[in-house]
Design an enzyme around this catalytic site. Structure first.
Site, mmCIF file in Angstrom:
data_model
loop_
_atom_site.group_PDB
_atom_site.id
_atom_site.type_symbol
_atom_site.label_atom_id
_atom_site.label_comp_id
_atom_site.label_asym_id
_atom_site.label_seq_id
_atom_site.Cartn_x
_atom_site.Cartn_y
_atom_site.Cartn_z
ATOM 1 N N GLY A 1 -6.510 4.454 1.537
ATOM 2 C CA GLY A 1 -5.113 4.557 1.124
ATOM 3 C C GLY A 1 -4.450 5.777 1.748
ATOM 4 O O GLY A 1 -4.048 5.775 2.915
ATOM 5 N N GLY A 2 -4.345 6.845 0.981
ATOM 6 C CA GLY A 2 -3.604 8.036 1.402
ATOM 7 C C GLY A 2 -3.974 8.552 2.781
ATOM 8 O O GLY A 2 -3.094 8.890 3.591
ATOM 9 N N GLU B 1 -4.004 -2.550 -7.820
ATOM 10 C CA GLU B 1 -2.590 -2.313 -8.168
ATOM 11 C C GLU B 1 -1.872 -3.635 -8.420
ATOM 12 O O GLU B 1 -0.967 -3.713 -9.253
ATOM 13 C CB GLU B 1 -1.922 -1.486 -7.056
ATOM 14 C CG GLU B 1 -2.385 -0.035 -7.122
ATOM 15 C CD GLU B 1 -2.436 0.698 -5.797
ATOM 16 O OE1 GLU B 1 -1.803 0.257 -4.821
ATOM 17 O OE2 GLU B 1 -3.139 1.727 -5.730
ATOM 18 N N HIS C 1 -5.935 -6.509 -4.884
ATOM 19 C CA HIS C 1 -5.988 -5.053 -5.037
ATOM 20 C C HIS C 1 -5.749 -4.701 -6.504
ATOM 21 O O HIS C 1 -4.968 -5.369 -7.189
ATOM 22 C CB HIS C 1 -4.938 -4.387 -4.145
ATOM 23 C CG HIS C 1 -5.128 -2.907 -4.054
ATOM 24 N ND1 HIS C 1 -4.689 -2.046 -5.036
ATOM 25 C CD2 HIS C 1 -5.750 -2.150 -3.120
ATOM 26 C CE1 HIS C 1 -5.031 -0.816 -4.700
ATOM 27 N NE2 HIS C 1 -5.675 -0.840 -3.543
ATOM 28 N N GLU D 1 -13.494 -1.032 -4.987
ATOM 29 C CA GLU D 1 -12.578 0.082 -5.205
ATOM 30 C C GLU D 1 -12.535 0.427 -6.695
ATOM 31 O O GLU D 1 -11.770 -0.197 -7.458
ATOM 32 C CB GLU D 1 -11.166 -0.297 -4.752
ATOM 33 C CG GLU D 1 -11.059 -0.606 -3.280
ATOM 34 C CD GLU D 1 -9.648 -0.357 -2.748
ATOM 35 O OE1 GLU D 1 -9.542 0.364 -1.768
ATOM 36 O OE2 GLU D 1 -8.685 -0.858 -3.348
ATOM 37 N N GLY E 1 -6.552 7.106 -5.361
ATOM 38 C CA GLY E 1 -5.446 8.052 -5.371
ATOM 39 C C GLY E 1 -5.672 9.249 -6.290
ATOM 40 O O GLY E 1 -4.748 9.999 -6.577
ATOM 41 N N TRP F 1 -1.703 0.763 3.763
ATOM 42 C CA TRP F 1 -0.530 1.665 3.711
ATOM 43 C C TRP F 1 0.198 1.594 2.366
ATOM 44 O O TRP F 1 1.072 2.415 2.091
ATOM 45 C CB TRP F 1 0.458 1.303 4.832
ATOM 46 C CG TRP F 1 0.006 1.667 6.212
ATOM 47 C CD1 TRP F 1 -1.216 2.144 6.593
ATOM 48 C CD2 TRP F 1 0.797 1.588 7.412
ATOM 49 N NE1 TRP F 1 -1.235 2.361 7.954
ATOM 50 C CE2 TRP F 1 -0.021 2.031 8.480
ATOM 51 C CE3 TRP F 1 2.109 1.176 7.683
ATOM 52 C CZ2 TRP F 1 0.447 2.080 9.797
ATOM 53 C CZ3 TRP F 1 2.569 1.227 8.994
ATOM 54 C CH2 TRP F 1 1.741 1.678 10.035
ATOM 55 N N LYS F 2 -0.124 0.581 1.574
ATOM 56 C CA LYS F 2 0.599 0.364 0.303
ATOM 57 C C LYS F 2 2.109 0.305 0.588
ATOM 58 O O LYS F 2 2.502 -0.151 1.658
ATOM 59 C CB LYS F 2 0.213 1.437 -0.718
ATOM 60 C CG LYS F 2 -1.315 1.534 -0.849
ATOM 61 C CD LYS F 2 -1.789 2.296 -2.042
ATOM 62 C CE LYS F 2 -3.319 2.296 -2.062
ATOM 63 N NZ LYS F 2 -3.890 2.861 -3.268
HETATM 64 P P1 13P Z 1 -6.779 6.089 -1.793
HETATM 65 O O1 13P Z 1 -7.607 6.181 -0.529
HETATM 66 O O2 13P Z 1 -5.423 6.713 -1.674
HETATM 67 O O3 13P Z 1 -7.556 6.553 -2.987
HETATM 68 O O4 13P Z 1 -6.475 4.526 -2.035
HETATM 69 C C1 13P Z 1 -7.525 3.626 -1.976
HETATM 70 C C2 13P Z 1 -6.986 2.255 -2.006
HETATM 71 O O5 13P Z 1 -6.439 1.820 -3.008
HETATM 72 C C3 13P Z 1 -7.116 1.449 -0.789
HETATM 73 O O6 13P Z 1 -6.795 0.120 -1.023
#
Ligand code: 13P
Length: 249
Positions: free
Chosen positions: A232-233, A96, A94, A166, A172, A10-11
């Protein structure tokens, strides 16, 4: 045969009200006989997951943990705290966090060790940037990221980890790796595991993450070494998350 695993990351999204609707929307619609599903949520919402998901077939977990046990680490969350909320999984490394919090391979390896010591399943993220991809360095980069973790854990622990490939350029962006790229990188990661523990390597789940959506999930998940997704999204919409879970099962 590896059981597929679909994890929503979910970030830094959600609220009590938003989550209640999302969790209610996915809760009774996952057939845990078909595949494993989990959500990794911001730490303040772990209690909400524990309450809402404990009688469901969906697991939950966190997005990070401290490399340390307890004490003077303001703002951090320990493995024991995650266990208190019955987490099964914790995302570690991750991209990020690597980029925005300067997390090194060494720190990530320490966090993996801490997660394993507490009985949590770490979902260890690896992935290359666009520049590294364009320079043909993908396998070198992800190979080093995983080797630095494997150097710090026991051979037996290899069966207790999950890896997520990833590519940073796919996160994203709406631009996913092709199934062939994912398959190629995943099989190279499995080969790395096999050098240390061939039996665990066969059972280890390697997830793909980066713009996985309902319309590309089936193709990605059909590859021999793609054992699930880190989403993610699309994990923020019940219908999309469920569509991916169903594509896996
Ligand atoms: P998205 O699916 O939004 O590209 O994000 C992937 C992600 O970073 C999952 O950890």
């Amino acid at each position: 045969m590896r059981r597929k695993l679909v994890v929503g990351n979910w970030k830094m999204n959600g609220s009590l009200v938003f989550n209640a609707a999302l969790l209610a929307g996915i809760k009774d619609r996952v057939d845990s006989r078909q595949c494993d599903a989990a959500v990794c949520v911001p730490a303040p919402y772990l209690a909400q997951c524990q309450t809402q998901l404990s009688d469901s077939g969906i697991f939950w977990g966190a997005q990070d943990l401290s490399a340390y046990d307890a004490g003077a680490h303001t703002g951090d969350v320990s493995a024991a705290m995650l266990v208190d909320f019955s987490c099964k999984y914790v995302i570690v490394g991750h991209s990020e966090r690597r980029a925005l919090h300067s997390e090194s391979n060494e720190l990530i390896a320490m966090k993996v060790v801490r997660a394993l010591a507490s009985g949590l399943t770490p979902i260890i993220c690896v992935g290359e940037t666009l520049e590294q991809y364009d320079a043909g360095l993908t396998k070198v980069v992800v190979g080093k990221q995983i080797d630095d973790v494997l150097a710090m854990i026991s051979v037996e622990d290899i069966e207790k980890i999950v890896i997520a490939y990833e590519p940073v350029w796919a996160i994203g962006t709406g631009r996913n790796a092709t199934p062939q790229i994912a398959q190629d990188v995943h099989s190279s990661l499995r080969a790395k595991l096999a050098l240390k523990n061939p039996i665990a390597a066969v059972g280890a789940r390697i997830l793909y993450g980066g713009s996985m959506k309902p319309d590309n999930a089936k193709e990605l998940l059909s590859m021999a070494d793609v054992d699930g997704g880190l989403i993610g999204g699309a994990a923020l919409k019940a219908a999309d998350f469920l569509a991916i879970v169903h594509a896996a099962g």
